[in-house]
Design a protein around this motif. Structure first.
Motif, PDB file in Angstrom:
ATOM      1  N   ILE A 121       0.997  -1.067  -0.163  1.00 22.93           N
ATOM      2  CA  ILE A 121      -0.017  -0.020   0.283  1.00 22.93           C
ATOM      3  C   ILE A 121       1.182   1.109  -0.010  1.00 22.93           C
ATOM      4  N   THR A 122       1.996   1.469   0.912  1.00 20.12           N
ATOM      5  CA  THR A 122       2.926   2.593   0.766  1.00 20.12           C
ATOM      6  C   THR A 122       3.833   2.313  -0.482  1.00 20.12           C
ATOM      7  N   ALA A 123       3.924   1.975  -1.207  1.00 18.19           N
ATOM      8  CA  ALA A 123       4.462   1.301  -2.876  1.00 18.19           C
ATOM      9  C   ALA A 123       3.762   2.139  -4.118  1.00 18.19           C
ATOM     10  N   LEU A 124       1.900   1.585  -3.536  1.00 15.77           N
ATOM     11  CA  LEU A 124       0.990   1.718  -4.031  1.00 15.77           C
ATOM     12  C   LEU A 124       1.051   3.843  -4.227  1.00 15.77           C
ATOM     13  N   ALA A 125       0.905   4.126  -2.770  1.00 14.30           N
ATOM     14  CA  ALA A 125       0.475   5.444  -2.304  1.00 14.30           C
ATOM     15  C   ALA A 125       1.915   6.929  -2.991  1.00 14.30           C
ATOM     16  N   GLY A 126       3.243   5.828  -2.567  1.00  8.63           N
ATOM     17  CA  GLY A 126       3.721   6.914  -3.612  1.00  8.63           C
ATOM     18  C   GLY A 126       4.219   7.202  -5.329  1.00  8.63           C
ATOM     19  N   LEU A 127       3.258   5.294  -5.541  1.00 10.32           N
ATOM     20  CA  LEU A 127       3.239   5.493  -7.580  1.00 10.32           C
ATOM     21  C   LEU A 127       2.364   6.587  -7.705  1.00 10.32           C
ATOM     22  N   VAL A 128       1.362   6.180  -6.718  1.00  6.24           N
ATOM     23  CA  VAL A 128       0.277   7.740  -7.421  1.00  6.24           C
ATOM     24  C   VAL A 128       0.417   8.219  -6.885  1.00  6.24           C
ATOM     25  N   THR A 129       0.895   8.894  -6.045  1.00  3.59           N
ATOM     26  CA  THR A 129       1.523  10.105  -5.826  1.00  3.59           C
ATOM     27  C   THR A 129       1.836  10.707  -7.020  1.00  3.59           C
ATOM     28  N   ALA A 130       3.272  10.100  -6.799  1.00  4.94           N
ATOM     29  CA  ALA A 130       4.016  10.614  -8.088  1.00  4.94           C
ATOM     30  C   ALA A 130       4.104  10.618  -9.570  1.00  4.94           C
ATOM     31  N   ALA A 131       3.125  10.044  -9.633  1.00  3.61           N
ATOM     32  CA  ALA A 131       2.418   9.865 -11.937  1.00  3.61           C
ATOM     33  C   ALA A 131       1.376  10.518 -11.726  1.00  3.61           C
ATOM     34  N   ALA A 132       0.524  10.545 -10.719  1.00  8.43           N
ATOM     35  CA  ALA A 132      -0.492  11.507 -10.705  1.00  8.43           C
ATOM     36  C   ALA A 132      -0.568  12.941 -12.148  1.00  8.43           C
ATOM     37  N   PRO A 133       0.404  13.717 -11.527  1.00  5.50           N
ATOM     38  CA  PRO A 133       0.622  15.109 -12.087  1.00  5.50           C
ATOM     39  C   PRO A 133       0.776  14.742 -13.861  1.00  5.50           C
ATOM     40  N   GLU A 134       2.008  13.114 -13.346  1.00  7.87           N
ATOM     41  CA  GLU A 134       1.795  13.047 -15.077  1.00  7.87           C
ATOM     42  C   GLU A 134       0.846  12.302 -16.236  1.00  7.87           C
ATOM     43  N   ILE A 135      -0.272  11.227 -15.622  1.00 11.49           N
ATOM     44  CA  ILE A 135      -1.475  10.298 -16.165  1.00 11.49           C
ATOM     45  C   ILE A 135      -2.741  11.312 -15.984  1.00 11.49           C
ATOM     46  N   GLY A 136      -3.028  12.376 -15.625  1.00 13.41           N
ATOM     47  CA  GLY A 136      -3.653  12.981 -15.523  1.00 13.41           C
ATOM     48  C   GLY A 136      -4.630  12.566 -14.846  1.00 13.41           C
ATOM     49  N   SER A 137      -5.472  13.405 -14.043  1.00  8.89           N
ATOM     50  CA  SER A 137      -6.774  13.286 -12.853  1.00  8.89           C
ATOM     51  C   SER A 137      -7.341  12.082 -13.704  1.00  8.89           C
ATOM     52  N   GLN A 138      -8.316  12.346 -14.935  1.00  5.65           N
ATOM     53  CA  GLN A 138      -9.044  10.500 -15.596  1.00  5.65           C
ATOM     54  C   GLN A 138      -8.547   9.162 -15.659  1.00  5.65           C
ATOM     55  N   HIS A 139      -6.952   8.775 -15.024  1.00  6.46           N
ATOM     56  CA  HIS A 139      -6.270   8.245 -14.724  1.00  6.46           C
ATOM     57  C   HIS A 139      -6.314   8.743 -12.794  1.00  6.46           C
ATOM     58  N   ALA A 140      -5.855   9.422 -12.723  1.00 12.25           N
ATOM     59  CA  ALA A 140      -5.133   8.891 -11.416  1.00 12.25           C
ATOM     60  C   ALA A 140      -6.746   8.957 -10.170  1.00 12.25           C
ATOM     61  N   ALA A 141      -8.001   9.555 -10.786  1.00 11.25           N
ATOM     62  CA  ALA A 141      -8.991   9.639  -9.640  1.00 11.25           C
ATOM     63  C   ALA A 141      -9.444   8.383  -9.356  1.00 11.25           C
ATOM     64  N   PRO A 142      -9.552   7.577 -10.059  1.00 14.39           N
ATOM     65  CA  PRO A 142      -9.479   5.486  -9.796  1.00 14.39           C
ATOM     66  C   PRO A 142      -8.654   4.818  -9.391  1.00 14.39           C
ATOM     67  N   LEU A 143      -7.749   5.631  -9.119  1.00 10.05           N
ATOM     68  CA  LEU A 143      -5.862   5.286  -8.202  1.00 10.05           C
ATOM     69  C   LEU A 143      -6.155   4.759  -6.995  1.00 10.05           C
ATOM     70  N   ARG A 144      -6.463   7.028  -6.601  1.00  8.12           N
ATOM     71  CA  ARG A 144      -6.708   6.813  -5.545  1.00  8.12           C
ATOM     72  C   ARG A 144      -7.657   6.526  -4.769  1.00  8.12           C
ATOM     73  N   ASP A 145      -9.060   6.307  -5.571  1.00 10.20           N
ATOM     74  CA  ASP A 145     -10.201   6.022  -5.339  1.00 10.20           C
ATOM     75  C   ASP A 145      -9.659   4.068  -4.600  1.00 10.20           C
ATOM     76  N   GLY A 146      -9.395   3.480  -4.971  1.00  9.68           N
ATOM     77  CA  GLY A 146      -8.605   2.186  -4.492  1.00  9.68           C
ATOM     78  C   GLY A 146      -7.895   2.113  -3.332  1.00  9.68           C
ATOM     79  N   LEU A 147      -6.782   2.957  -3.955  1.00 12.91           N
ATOM     80  CA  LEU A 147      -5.349   3.347  -3.151  1.00 12.91           C
ATOM     81  C   LEU A 147      -6.531   3.426  -1.595  1.00 12.91           C
TER      82      LEU A 147
END
Length: 138
Positions: free
Chosen positions: A82-108
């Motif tokens: 979960i910590t690795a996922l949080a780091g990935l999602v947080t770091a990648a969010a600006p690069e992948i855009g909210s349409q991809h980051a939002a569902p990842l954040r919800d899952g996290l």
């Protein structure tokens, strides 16, 4: 850029093609050059989201959300995933855009809450898995 046109790459003859085919046949399960060609055709956002989904799936099993439940539950492993996922999602969010980051954040967030529910001893707010990247999860 990849091309499926065989004439696009220079060839030195049939012997080279046969030798090349033989090399791939004996390369075993790990062929770095073939994997590099394959991965080059995949968009970065797809690699990032696929990696995140793998981390989510593994974390869900370790939190005890799989059909086997407690049999596969391992909260120490879940915390790491979960910590690795949080780091990935947080770091990648600006690069992948909210349409991809939002569902990842919800899952996290769902995994963080499931972890909290599965834990006998509760973490302090902001000290749960991944919360140093996401902030406290309510």
């Amino acid at each position: 850029m990849s091309s499926t046109n065989p004439s696009a790459a220079p060839s030195t003859g049939a012997h080279e093609a046969t030798a090349d085919h033989g090399a791939h046949a004996h390369a075993g399960p790990y062929d770095a050059s073939a994997q590099a060609r394959d991965i080059a055709e995949v968009a970065a956002v797809e690699v990032i989201t696929t990696t995140a989904v793998h981390l989510m799936s593994a974390a869900a099993v370790k939190v005890g959300l799989a059909d086997e439940g407690d049999e596969l539950k391992d909260l120490d492993e879940a915390r790491k995933l979960i910590t690795a996922l949080a780091g990935l999602v947080t770091a990648a969010a600006p690069e992948i855009g909210s349409q991809h980051a939002a569902p990842l954040r919800d899952g996290l967030r769902s995994l963080q809450l499931a972890f909290r529910e599965a834990s006998i001893i509760q973490d302090e707010p902001g000290k749960g898995p991944g919360e140093k990247y996401t902030g406290p999860v309510n």
